[in-house]
Design a protein around this motif. Structure first.
Motif, short mmCIF file in Angstrom:
data_model
loop_
_atom_site.label_atom_id
_atom_site.label_comp_id
_atom_site.label_asym_id
_atom_site.label_seq_id
_atom_site.Cartn_x
_atom_site.Cartn_y
_atom_site.Cartn_z
N SER A 1 0.86 -1.27 0.12
CA SER A 1 0.01 -0.02 0.18
C SER A 1 0.90 1.27 -0.03
CB SER A 1 -0.95 -0.03 1.27
OG SER A 1 -0.09 0.06 2.33
N LEU A 2 2.10 1.19 -0.20
CA LEU A 2 2.86 2.26 -0.39
C LEU A 2 2.29 3.32 -1.48
CD1 LEU A 2 6.48 0.67 -0.53
CD2 LEU A 2 5.44 2.08 1.48
N PRO A 3 2.43 4.65 -1.26
CA PRO A 3 2.29 5.65 -2.31
C PRO A 3 2.94 5.28 -3.64
CG PRO A 3 3.37 6.68 -0.55
CD PRO A 3 2.98 5.19 -0.15
N VAL A 4 2.37 6.06 -4.69
CA VAL A 4 2.88 5.73 -6.04
C VAL A 4 4.13 6.36 -5.92
CG1 VAL A 4 2.70 6.17 -8.28
CG2 VAL A 4 0.67 5.17 -7.27
N ALA A 5 4.51 7.56 -5.35
CA ALA A 5 5.71 8.01 -5.45
C ALA A 5 6.75 7.26 -5.03
CB ALA A 5 5.62 9.42 -4.64
N ALA A 6 6.39 6.45 -3.87
CA ALA A 6 7.56 5.52 -3.26
C ALA A 6 8.04 4.38 -4.57
CB ALA A 6 6.99 4.88 -2.02
N LEU A 7 7.05 4.29 -5.41
CA LEU A 7 7.54 2.97 -6.47
C LEU A 7 8.07 3.86 -7.49
CD1 LEU A 7 4.09 1.24 -6.10
CD2 LEU A 7 6.35 0.76 -5.10
N ALA A 8 8.47 5.05 -7.61
CA ALA A 8 9.03 5.79 -8.69
C ALA A 8 10.49 5.06 -9.11
CB ALA A 8 9.44 7.18 -8.31
N VAL B 1 3.59 1.14 -17.01
CA VAL B 1 4.14 -0.06 -16.24
C VAL B 1 3.04 -1.16 -16.51
CG1 VAL B 1 4.54 -0.58 -13.80
CG2 VAL B 1 5.54 1.19 -14.69
N ALA B 2 1.60 -0.90 -16.21
CA ALA B 2 0.80 -1.96 -16.50
C ALA B 2 0.84 -2.56 -17.67
CB ALA B 2 -0.47 -1.54 -16.10
N TYR B 3 1.00 -1.91 -18.75
CA TYR B 3 0.72 -2.14 -20.38
C TYR B 3 2.38 -3.08 -20.43
CZ TYR B 3 0.78 -2.13 -25.32
OH TYR B 3 0.73 -2.69 -26.64
N ILE B 4 3.48 -2.59 -20.27
CA ILE B 4 4.51 -3.47 -20.43
C ILE B 4 4.75 -4.44 -19.70
CG2 ILE B 4 5.79 -1.37 -21.59
CD1 ILE B 4 7.38 -1.05 -19.27
N THR B 5 4.09 -4.74 -18.56
CA THR B 5 4.12 -5.86 -17.72
C THR B 5 3.31 -6.78 -18.40
OG1 THR B 5 4.27 -4.51 -15.42
CG2 THR B 5 3.41 -6.57 -15.51
N ASP B 6 2.27 -6.67 -19.09
CA ASP B 6 1.41 -7.54 -19.73
C ASP B 6 0.58 -6.89 -20.86
OD1 ASP B 6 -0.20 -9.66 -20.84
OD2 ASP B 6 -0.71 -10.40 -18.86
N GLY C 1 11.92 -3.79 -13.91
CA GLY C 1 12.35 -2.69 -14.49
C GLY C 1 11.57 -1.82 -15.22
N GLN C 2 10.17 -2.07 -15.23
CA GLN C 2 9.18 -1.68 -15.76
C GLN C 2 8.98 0.00 -15.33
OE1 GLN C 2 8.60 -4.45 -14.01
NE2 GLN C 2 6.82 -5.44 -14.84
N GLU C 3 9.06 0.17 -13.97
CA GLU C 3 9.18 1.77 -13.43
C GLU C 3 10.29 2.60 -14.00
OE1 GLU C 3 9.11 -1.19 -11.41
OE2 GLU C 3 7.00 -1.11 -10.56
N ASP C 4 11.34 1.96 -14.02
CA ASP C 4 12.60 2.56 -14.55
C ASP C 4 12.56 2.91 -15.79
OD1 ASP C 4 13.68 2.25 -12.16
OD2 ASP C 4 14.98 0.23 -12.73
N ILE C 5 11.80 1.98 -16.83
CA ILE C 5 11.67 2.32 -18.18
C ILE C 5 10.57 3.49 -18.33
CG2 ILE C 5 10.40 1.52 -20.35
CD1 ILE C 5 12.15 -1.12 -19.84
N ALA C 6 9.49 3.39 -17.45
CA ALA C 6 8.54 4.38 -17.53
C ALA C 6 9.24 5.85 -17.09
CB ALA C 6 7.45 4.18 -16.42
#
Length: 146
Positions: free
Chosen positions: A15-22, A97-102, A127-132
């Protein structure tokens, strides 16, 4: 550690905020090598940022753009249906991220058609978040992060 405590910690991490997943744009630039076989990044003046294939659309300035809107690219029916079903949907880091995951699952969800197919068959499992983040760095018109 007790199983209940492990479960509580795992639930908290989900449940971490999206910013923490940057993502990390520098790491994403390196990870982008997986994308080059199909995608180039060429700016509006025709300068190659990353030479790549033309099987997929040019990803220059993609963030903040409407889904399936790169001029001159021939999109598949699945992503066109997703764009038609969601006319206000734009590429954000979260959507990418959602798109390149599947890609197929994303197209099916967004189009509302359980049989929709994506032309993009490649999936990333890390690595999806990094590519985004990297694609945001080569998207000068992208909206500022909130």
């Amino acid at each position: 550690m007790k199983p209940a405590m492990i479960a509580a910690l795992m639930g908290a991490s989900l449940s971490l905020p999206v910013a923490a997943l940057a993502g990390d744009a520098a790491a994403g630039e390196s990870e982008y090598r997986k994308c080059r076989a199909c995608h180039m990044i060429q700016d509006a003046d025709g300068n190659d940022i990353v030479k790549g294939g033309v099987t997929g659309p040019n990803l220059w300035n993609i963030m903040g753009q409407p889904i399936a809107s790169v001029e001159g690219y021939r999109y598949g029916e699945g992503i066109l249906a997703a764009a038609a079903a969601n006319p206000d949907l734009v590429w954000t880091e979260e959507e990418l991220v959602a798109y390149i995951t599947d890609p197929q699952a994303w197209v099916r969800e967004k189009s509302g058609d359980a049989s929709a197919r994506s032309k993009m068959t490649f999936k990333l499992n890390r690595g999806q978040e990094d590519i985004a983040a990297y694609l945001t760095s080569v998207s000068p018109d992208a909206p500022a992060a909130e």
